[in-house]
Write a protein that holds these residues in place. Sequence first.
Motif, short mmCIF file in Angstrom:
data_model
loop_
_atom_site.label_atom_id
_atom_site.label_comp_id
_atom_site.label_asym_id
_atom_site.label_seq_id
_atom_site.Cartn_x
_atom_site.Cartn_y
_atom_site.Cartn_z
N TRP A 105 0.84 -1.21 0.00
CA TRP A 105 0.00 0.00 0.00
C TRP A 105 0.87 1.26 0.00
O TRP A 105 0.59 2.21 -0.72
CB TRP A 105 -0.92 -0.01 1.21
CG TRP A 105 -1.69 1.26 1.39
CD1 TRP A 105 -2.78 1.66 0.69
CD2 TRP A 105 -1.38 2.30 2.31
NE1 TRP A 105 -3.19 2.90 1.14
CE2 TRP A 105 -2.35 3.31 2.14
CE3 TRP A 105 -0.40 2.47 3.27
CZ2 TRP A 105 -2.34 4.48 2.87
CZ3 TRP A 105 -0.39 3.64 4.02
CH2 TRP A 105 -1.37 4.63 3.81
N ALA A 106 1.96 1.23 0.79
CA ALA A 106 2.84 2.41 0.87
C ALA A 106 3.54 2.65 -0.47
O ALA A 106 3.78 3.81 -0.84
CB ALA A 106 3.87 2.21 1.98
N TRP A 107 3.88 1.59 -1.19
CA TRP A 107 4.53 1.75 -2.48
C TRP A 107 3.60 2.39 -3.50
O TRP A 107 4.03 3.15 -4.35
CB TRP A 107 5.01 0.41 -3.01
CG TRP A 107 6.29 -0.06 -2.39
CD1 TRP A 107 7.17 0.68 -1.66
CD2 TRP A 107 6.84 -1.38 -2.45
NE1 TRP A 107 8.22 -0.10 -1.25
CE2 TRP A 107 8.05 -1.37 -1.73
CE3 TRP A 107 6.42 -2.57 -3.03
CZ2 TRP A 107 8.85 -2.49 -1.58
CZ3 TRP A 107 7.22 -3.68 -2.88
CH2 TRP A 107 8.42 -3.66 -2.17
N ASP A 108 2.31 2.07 -3.44
CA ASP A 108 1.36 2.61 -4.41
C ASP A 108 -0.03 2.69 -3.78
O ASP A 108 -0.85 1.78 -3.94
CB ASP A 108 1.33 1.74 -5.67
CG ASP A 108 0.54 2.39 -6.80
OD1 ASP A 108 -0.06 3.47 -6.59
OD2 ASP A 108 0.52 1.81 -7.91
N PRO A 109 -0.33 3.78 -3.04
CA PRO A 109 -1.61 3.89 -2.34
C PRO A 109 -2.82 3.84 -3.26
O PRO A 109 -3.91 3.48 -2.83
CB PRO A 109 -1.53 5.25 -1.64
CG PRO A 109 -0.08 5.58 -1.59
CD PRO A 109 0.56 4.91 -2.77
N SER A 110 -2.65 4.14 -4.54
CA SER A 110 -3.79 4.11 -5.46
C SER A 110 -4.06 2.70 -6.00
O SER A 110 -5.07 2.48 -6.66
CB SER A 110 -3.53 5.07 -6.63
OG SER A 110 -2.45 4.61 -7.40
N ASN A 111 -3.17 1.75 -5.71
CA ASN A 111 -3.30 0.40 -6.24
C ASN A 111 -3.44 -0.60 -5.08
O ASN A 111 -2.48 -1.29 -4.73
CB ASN A 111 -2.09 0.06 -7.12
CG ASN A 111 -2.21 -1.28 -7.81
OD1 ASN A 111 -3.22 -1.96 -7.67
ND2 ASN A 111 -1.19 -1.64 -8.54
N LEU A 112 -4.63 -0.67 -4.51
CA LEU A 112 -4.85 -1.59 -3.40
C LEU A 112 -4.74 -3.05 -3.82
O LEU A 112 -4.46 -3.93 -3.00
CB LEU A 112 -6.19 -1.34 -2.74
CG LEU A 112 -6.29 -0.06 -1.90
CD1 LEU A 112 -7.67 0.07 -1.29
CD2 LEU A 112 -5.23 -0.04 -0.83
N ALA A 113 -4.94 -3.32 -5.10
CA ALA A 113 -4.81 -4.70 -5.59
C ALA A 113 -3.37 -5.20 -5.39
O ALA A 113 -3.15 -6.38 -5.12
CB ALA A 113 -5.21 -4.80 -7.05
N LEU A 114 -2.41 -4.31 -5.51
CA LEU A 114 -1.01 -4.69 -5.29
C LEU A 114 -0.82 -5.11 -3.82
O LEU A 114 -0.23 -6.16 -3.55
CB LEU A 114 -0.06 -3.55 -5.64
CG LEU A 114 1.41 -3.81 -5.33
CD1 LEU A 114 1.95 -4.93 -6.20
CD2 LEU A 114 2.22 -2.54 -5.50
N ALA A 115 -1.33 -4.31 -2.91
CA ALA A 115 -1.21 -4.63 -1.48
C ALA A 115 -1.92 -5.94 -1.16
O ALA A 115 -1.39 -6.79 -0.44
CB ALA A 115 -1.77 -3.49 -0.64
N ARG A 116 -3.12 -6.12 -1.71
CA ARG A 116 -3.87 -7.37 -1.48
C ARG A 116 -3.13 -8.58 -2.04
O ARG A 116 -3.08 -9.64 -1.41
CB ARG A 116 -5.26 -7.27 -2.11
CG ARG A 116 -6.26 -6.52 -1.29
CD ARG A 116 -7.68 -6.77 -1.79
NE ARG A 116 -7.83 -6.61 -3.23
CZ ARG A 116 -8.22 -5.50 -3.83
NH1 ARG A 116 -8.51 -4.44 -3.11
NH2 ARG A 116 -8.35 -5.45 -5.14
N THR A 117 -2.57 -8.42 -3.23
CA THR A 117 -1.84 -9.52 -3.85
C THR A 117 -0.61 -9.88 -3.03
O THR A 117 -0.33 -11.07 -2.80
CB THR A 117 -1.43 -9.18 -5.30
OG1 THR A 117 -2.61 -8.85 -6.04
CG2 THR A 117 -0.71 -10.32 -5.96
N MET A 118 0.12 -8.89 -2.57
CA MET A 118 1.30 -9.16 -1.76
C MET A 118 0.91 -9.87 -0.46
O MET A 118 1.58 -10.82 -0.03
CB MET A 118 2.06 -7.87 -1.48
CG MET A 118 2.75 -7.32 -2.72
SD MET A 118 3.54 -5.72 -2.46
CE MET A 118 4.81 -6.14 -1.28
N ALA A 119 -0.18 -9.44 0.15
CA ALA A 119 -0.64 -10.10 1.38
C ALA A 119 -1.10 -11.53 1.08
O ALA A 119 -0.78 -12.46 1.83
CB ALA A 119 -1.77 -9.29 2.00
#
Length: 161
Positions: free
Chosen positions: A46-60
């Motif tokens: 999320w911190a790397w790209d706050p506009s791309n929550l899919a990235l944070a979800r995928t990493m989790a």
Amino acid sequence: KGDPDIMERPPRPVREPIINRLMVTGIVVQTIAITAVVLAAYYIGWAWDPSNLALARTMAFVTLSASELVRAYTARSERASLFRLGVFSNKVMQYAVLVSVVLLLSAVYVPFLRPVFGTVPLGAREWTLVLPLLLVPGVAAEITKAIVRLRARLREAEATA
């Protein structure tokens, strides 16, 4: 394969619950470790790209799924080290983990599956974070087992002294 020293230990007391104190300790340690790394992966994504929550979800998602696969290796024994049991000694487990990894990577990289799982492809930057994180719960489990073995040796030394 069971624990290498299973025949050297006395039987469990009849009144001891199946989920004993040792097992509860392992569950708590691994739960805390898995929760911490999954939240860390999500937060960093999320911190790397706050506009791309899919990235944070995928990493989790990848961190959680893969750390459970690593944890499966350490869960084979409450006391014996993964290396004493043999990392690759259970062939069926190798196939199961391999199939699970292929399915996990499919959920992340196969285009028609990505919308189903809400994932996005991870790049090298994300993998350099996720790979060490997914090992943390397994390392925590092995450290817990080492402490259990050390305590058992200390109790034996006290009993013989």
